[in-house]
Motif scaffolding. Structure first.
Motif, PDB file in Angstrom:
ATOM      1  N   LYS A  27       0.891  -1.319   0.058  1.00  0.00           N
ATOM      2  CA  LYS A  27      -0.033   0.231   0.010  1.00  0.00           C
ATOM      3  C   LYS A  27       1.049   1.189  -0.061  1.00  0.00           C
ATOM      4  CE  LYS A  27      -4.268  -1.365   2.240  1.00  0.00           C
ATOM      5  NZ  LYS A  27      -5.032  -1.357   3.466  1.00  0.00           N
ATOM      6  N   MET A  30       2.125   1.622  -3.391  1.00  0.00           N
ATOM      7  CA  MET A  30       1.034   2.264  -4.084  1.00  0.00           C
ATOM      8  C   MET A  30       0.551   3.889  -3.812  1.00  0.00           C
ATOM      9  SD  MET A  30      -3.018   0.807  -4.220  1.00  0.00           S
ATOM     10  CE  MET A  30      -3.301   1.723  -2.589  1.00  0.00           C
ATOM     11  N   ARG A  31       0.596   4.137  -2.628  1.00  0.00           N
ATOM     12  CA  ARG A  31       0.424   5.393  -2.247  1.00  0.00           C
ATOM     13  C   ARG A  31       1.565   6.507  -2.789  1.00  0.00           C
ATOM     14  NH1 ARG A  31      -1.898   6.017   3.902  1.00  0.00           N
ATOM     15  NH2 ARG A  31      -3.811   4.495   3.736  1.00  0.00           N
ATOM     16  N   GLN A 223      -6.063   5.062  -5.721  1.00  0.00           N
ATOM     17  CA  GLN A 223      -6.086   3.753  -5.948  1.00  0.00           C
ATOM     18  C   GLN A 223      -6.624   2.913  -4.943  1.00  0.00           C
ATOM     19  OE1 GLN A 223      -4.608   2.635  -9.424  1.00  0.00           O
ATOM     20  NE2 GLN A 223      -5.062   4.831  -9.846  1.00  0.00           N
ATOM     21  N   ALA A 224      -7.051   1.956  -5.363  1.00  0.00           N
ATOM     22  CA  ALA A 224      -7.478   0.699  -4.117  1.00  0.00           C
ATOM     23  C   ALA A 224      -6.586  -0.473  -4.279  1.00  0.00           C
ATOM     24  CB  ALA A 224      -8.884   0.736  -4.037  1.00  0.00           C
ATOM     25  N   LEU A 225      -6.006  -1.012  -3.330  1.00  0.00           N
ATOM     26  CA  LEU A 225      -5.392  -2.347  -3.420  1.00  0.00           C
ATOM     27  C   LEU A 225      -6.270  -3.647  -3.197  1.00  0.00           C
ATOM     28  CD1 LEU A 225      -2.289  -3.375  -3.793  1.00  0.00           C
ATOM     29  CD2 LEU A 225      -2.438  -3.827  -1.304  1.00  0.00           C
ATOM     30  N   LEU A 226      -6.612  -4.347  -4.399  1.00  0.00           N
ATOM     31  CA  LEU A 226      -7.488  -5.381  -4.016  1.00  0.00           C
ATOM     32  C   LEU A 226      -6.853  -6.695  -4.305  1.00  0.00           C
ATOM     33  CD1 LEU A 226     -10.757  -3.960  -5.786  1.00  0.00           C
ATOM     34  CD2 LEU A 226     -10.073  -3.858  -3.540  1.00  0.00           C
TER      35      LEU A 226
ATOM     36  N   LEU B 306     -14.116   0.716   0.282  1.00  0.00           N
ATOM     37  CA  LEU B 306     -12.868   0.891  -0.125  1.00  0.00           C
ATOM     38  C   LEU B 306     -11.825   1.694   0.667  1.00  0.00           C
ATOM     39  CD1 LEU B 306     -13.290   1.655  -3.982  1.00  0.00           C
ATOM     40  CD2 LEU B 306     -12.770  -0.384  -2.801  1.00  0.00           C
ATOM     41  N   HIS B 309      -8.725  -0.205   1.572  1.00  0.00           N
ATOM     42  CA  HIS B 309      -7.887  -0.738   0.569  1.00  0.00           C
ATOM     43  C   HIS B 309      -6.880   0.422   0.258  1.00  0.00           C
ATOM     44  CE1 HIS B 309     -10.001  -4.601   0.085  1.00  0.00           C
ATOM     45  NE2 HIS B 309     -10.989  -3.697   0.361  1.00  0.00           N
ATOM     46  N   LYS B 310      -7.296   1.750   0.531  1.00  0.00           N
ATOM     47  CA  LYS B 310      -6.348   3.016  -0.073  1.00  0.00           C
ATOM     48  C   LYS B 310      -5.222   2.944   0.515  1.00  0.00           C
ATOM     49  CE  LYS B 310     -10.549   5.287  -1.359  1.00  0.00           C
ATOM     50  NZ  LYS B 310     -11.518   6.438  -0.916  1.00  0.00           N
TER      51      LYS B 310
END
Lengths: 633, 310
Positions: A27, A30-31, A223-226, B306, B309-310
């Motif tokens: 995450k 991603m961030r 964004q979201a981490l899925l 969500l 998940h961020k």
């Protein structure tokens, strides 16, 4: 496109916090604006046993685990069994270091916990020699002491994150934020201290001779981490599914858990039941009574669902089932991915099968196709199966949050209301003709128990329009044809009213095609991109529609190439067999690249498979994969 | 407004409503005990105020599985041994429905034994009638879980080495909250027991002795029978687990010695599964199935999940 990427691997024992640490690290990456993709490798054990998570991060799109990796954080296995002399499982403590050396790229970094791993054990690995050969940069650091000094021993994973962040010159801001979100006050403080201590120590005390740094990237939107399991569960929720029944089994448990944690707060029901026969039967019962319902399992558990699956087919009860494959046969390798259940899933249960099967190839497809599965199941009154595997289940990637900004679709499909029932056919005794012979799309609308004027009998026996058990030949033929011909109507709807579930990449004019299905998509697409960049002409299709088969699309693809290599994770080329069965030809065009060692494909293996195939070479591939020649070769 | 207006409808009910207008000729043999269950049900249902379309009858496979072919309600004739998981899910999906499951002794105590145990444990609010004829009838007389020790059949030519299962005791230890045994030859008692079972809030198990005139010819007609509540020879408290257990044990033994004991054996007020699940917030107060017809219903979206998940 920049080739600059980080593939960070954190390795330890089960119980060393590998999962949670890697989730936060992914995450944080991603961030910071990077695209990420994770891969999880773990044993079927609660405590101990070599496990790792790999996070690939780059400023460009990443769709597979990549080839090898370039940064190792080897914590050692603090829950290792104490090895006897000549123990068959060897020295487990060192495995998070020793087992991961072969995949490490040239110029890579190694950080290991010298507080846990003894000098003696490390000496046996010829680490210095290998590092010199491969230009590896090795950092033995006593993470354990650092963790113990400011907190508890288990916090050595935080120390390790601090060390690798420093070596990569990565800002700690996002890591800190995530720790603050995830950790209770009591353990947050020591963890933050450890993180900074480790970071500062490395920055101050070590000379950096390595080139690897954190890549740079930027996202246009949040964004979201899925994970694939998140995507499937969320697709179900958005499709109005409010009932799930199941029994725990790896890897299906992930979706079951996500649904169970969310459904009660959404007015839904989750049922953990005595076995998978019951689980699928509950989904049938709930759907029969008017609720959007699902169940699922993995190979062995799914085998128990064969009976209720057939009942759903015969009674035309809509259900969505998941088949989260793992390496078989039997118990197989419970935590390892494989695509060996295709034929089983298509045909299990007695009689002619009338079901829909989708195999999504990535996280976005997993979400879309789960929604679609509910639509098809409830509109056409047919069981619909999402098949995926341990790989897709557990891998995480980032998607733009707008992707999930969607309207819910709770419609029950082809059900009637009490008002509708007044004008619909009944027999003279008042029973509703729920299974009429001649109807649009072969779908006979259903009533629900408790509705006035809708009573009928649902039965697993062959039955008349109002549901009475019947062995009349004419009725039998009419009912059988209606049930199986629904698949043609579904095929037509998929072709005409939806975006294709098949995904295509590469050079449209290429004479060489690669065909894959399900979760092998990412590695195949990356290989195709690489081959085209290197001047080869190759294209690929990733197929999701297993049943009804996308006959027109596949014919067009195969007609356009001279040769096609089918890439799948099983030993008996099951999807290639399906193509030949469905299309009745192309046997001489199709070769296979198969992998079944418990690890998913890496792009380089597919590149090599292409090279050997297009050369017509008999040489053995270097990786643990197998090439299966075309029919007649 | 409900989408299921048969549920809770108040009107006079004729017992003939449960007989299909053109009754399919039952495939049961003349003299079969299954007729007794059908008759008792047709009498009981109107007497407890139920209309055909608020009842869902879920059956297994075997002669008993045909029950809902001859009883005009909503019906689901499932597969061998699986009536209970289908039935209890329907009840969870729409708890306004009156759910009655039925099957044979092989279906319920053999192949479906695991479901029996767990449905009883969970105490689902439903009625389960087991047609116990001590034999597999439809497949032509093989030994079943309730066949006596020594029972000879084509699959046990030298006699059955297994002791029969104890249906009442099994229900008790599993957690059923209403347990009774009745017999097809005792229609009045059967009707009353079915009424009590339907009105009971929880899992009600009826072991229903149904003579098989074709495959169990050893005069197992279950006559004479003794109602343990009416006989002076027996005195026990149905709300007392220990006393119930002893009475069940004796009843199960006696059956194989020629004395047919019937009646109520155990009644407990433990809350039903539905009540317990609602109390924990694991099940909506309103029937879930209604929501799909509610045009004003607001459906939650994954988009709102969500943040994590961020």
């Amino acid at each position: 496109m920049s080739n600059h990427e980080l593939i960070w691997r954190i390795a330890g024992g089960s119980g060393d916090g590998i999962d949670s640490t890697s989730q936060n690290f992914a995450k944080a990456l991603m961030r910071s604006g990077l695209d990420v993709f994770t891969h999880r490798h773990y044993p079927s054990r609660i405590r101990g046993g070599h496990t790792y998570v790999e996070i690939r991060a780059a400023g460009h799109e990443v769709q597979s685990r990549g080839d090898g990796y370039n940064c190792l954080l080897a914590l050692g296995d603090s829950f290792a069994r104490n090895p006897q002399e000549e123990a068959y499982y060897g020295n487990e403590e060192i495995k998070p270091l020793s087992e991961n050396l072969d995949d490490l790229r040239e110029g890579g970094l190694i950080v290991y916990d010298s507080g846990l791993l003894s000098e003696e054990d490390v000496a046996e690995l010829d680490l210095e020699e290998r590092a010199a050969e491969n230009d590896w940069h090795v950092f033995p650091i006593d993470l354990r002491s650092m963790a113990k000094e400011h907190g508890r021993e288990v916090m050595r994973n935080t120390a390790g994150v601090g060390v690798t962040a420093a070596l990569l010159e990565m800002d700690l801001e996002h890591i800190e934020d995530l720790m603050e979100d995830a950790m209770p006050e009591k353990i947050l403080e020591p963890n933050l201290t450890i993180l900074h201590e480790a970071y500062d120590m490395v920055t101050e005390e070590y000379a950096f001779e390595h080139d690897l740094r954190i890549p740079e990237g930027n996202h246009d939107e949040a964004q979201a981490l899925l994970s694939g399991s998140n995507a499937i569960a969320y697709g179900a929720i958005d499709a109005g599914c409010r009932f799930i029944a199941g029994y725990p089994m790896t890897p299906w448990t992930d979706v079951f858990t996500i649904m169970s944690q969310n459904l009660p707060d959404m007015g839904g029901i989750s049922e953990q039941v005595e076995d998978e026969i019951a689980a699928a039967a509950l989904a049938v019962g709930a759907s029969h009574a008017g609720v959007k319902a699902m169940s699922g399992s993995s190979g062995g558990g799914f085998a128990l669902m064969s009976e209720p699956l057939g009942l759903a087919e015969m009674t035309e009860t809509p259900i969505v089932l998941l088949e989260s494959m793992r390496a078989g046969p039997s118990t197989g390798m419970p935590t390892k991915p494989e695509q060996g259940d295709l034929e089983f899933t298509l045909y299990t249960s007695q009689g002619d099968s009338a079901r829909v099967v989708f195999a999504p190839g990535n996280i976005e497809e997993a979400y879309e196709q789960t929604r679609l599965a509910f639509h098809v199941a409830y509109e056409y009154q047919i069981p619909t199966i999402i098949m995926y595997d341990q790989k897709l289940s557990g891998e995480n990637t980032n998607v733009p949050v707008s992707f999930l900004d969607r309207e819910p679709a709770p419609s029950l499909g082809s059900v009637v209301t009490e008002a509708d029932l007044e004008d619909m056919p009944h027999d003279e005794t008042g029973k509703f003709h729920r299974f009429q012979h001649d109807v649009d799309n072969n779908v006979s609308p259903r009533s629900l128990p408790g509705q006035k004027g809708g009573r009928y009998l649902a039965t697993g026996n062959e039955h008349t329009p109002s549901g009475h058990i019947s062995e009349d030949a004419d009725n039998r033929v009419a009912q059988m044809e209606r049930r199986v011909e629904k698949l043609e109507d579904i095929r037509a709807e998929l072709d005409e009213e939806h975006d294709s579930n098949q995904t295509y990449v590469g050079d449209e004019l290429a004479d060489f095609g690669i065909i894959t299905w399900g979760s092998s998509q990412g590695a195949v697409f990356e290989a195709v991109e690489r081959l085209n960049d290197d001047g080869h002409a190759v294209k690929a299709v990733s197929v999701s529609d297993m049943m009804p088969f996308p006959e027109a699309e596949m014919t067009e693809f195969l007609e356009s190439v001279d040769q096609a290599m089918v890439v799948e994770m099983n030993a008996t080329a099951q999807f290639r067999g399906l193509i030949q069965k469905e299309l009745g030809r192309y046997g001489e065009k199709l070769t296979s690249l198969l992998k079944y060692n418990g690890n998913p494909f890496e792009p380089a293996e597919i590149v090599e498979g292409y090279e050997l195939n297009s050369d017509g070479s008999d040489a053995d591939p270097s990786a643990q994969v197998r090439i299966e020649p075309a029919a007649g070769d | 407004m409900s989408a299921f207006n048969a549920i809770g409808e108040e009107r006079d009910i004729d017992r003939n409503e449960f007989t299909p207008g053109i009754e399919p000729q039952p495939t049961w043999c003349p003299g079969c005990g299954d007729f007794g269950v059908l008759k008792a049900l047709k009498q009981a249902l109107p007497e407890v105020g139920l209309t055909p379309e608020e009842v869902l009858t879920v059956t297994g496979i075997g002669c008993s599985g045909k029950l809902n072919s001859y009883l005009d309600t909503y019906g689901f004739h499932t597969i061998h041994g699986r009536s209970l998981p289908v039935a209890r899910a329907a009840k969870l999906a729409n708890d306004g429905l009156e759910v009655i499951a039925a099957g044979g002794d092989g279906d319920g105590y053999g192949i479906g034994g695991n479901h029996f145990m767990h449905t009883a444990r969970e105490n689902h609010d439903m009625t389960y009638i087991v047609f116990n004829n001590e034999v597999f009838g439809l497949t032509k007389g093989q030994t079943s879980p309730t066949s006596p020790k020594g029972h000879k059949s084509k699959t046990t030519p030298h006699g059955n080495a297994k002791s029969p299962i104890r249906p009442l005791s099994l229900a008790l230890t599993s957690g059923a909250t209403y347990i009774a045994r009745t017999a097809a030859v005792n229609p009045n008692q059967a009707k009353e027991i079915i009424k009590e079972a339907i009105e009971h809030d929880g899992f009600a198990h009826i072991d229903f002795l149904t003579q098989c005139p074709t495959w169990n010819k050893d005069a197992r007609q279950y006559v004479p029978y003794i109602d343990v509540q009416e006989s002076d020879d027996y005195d026990f408290d149905v709300t007392n687990r220990q006393e119930a257990q002893e009475m069940m044990f004796e009843t199960e033994n006696q059956l194989y010695e020629g004395t047919v004991l019937t009646g109520r054996y155990f009644v407990d007020e433990r809350p039903s599964y539905q009540e317990q699940k609602k109390e924990l917030g694991e099940m909506p107060e309103e029937p879930l199935a209604e929501r799909y017809f509610d045009e004003d219903a607001e459906w939650e979206r994954s988009y709102d999940l969500l943040e994590r998940h961020k």
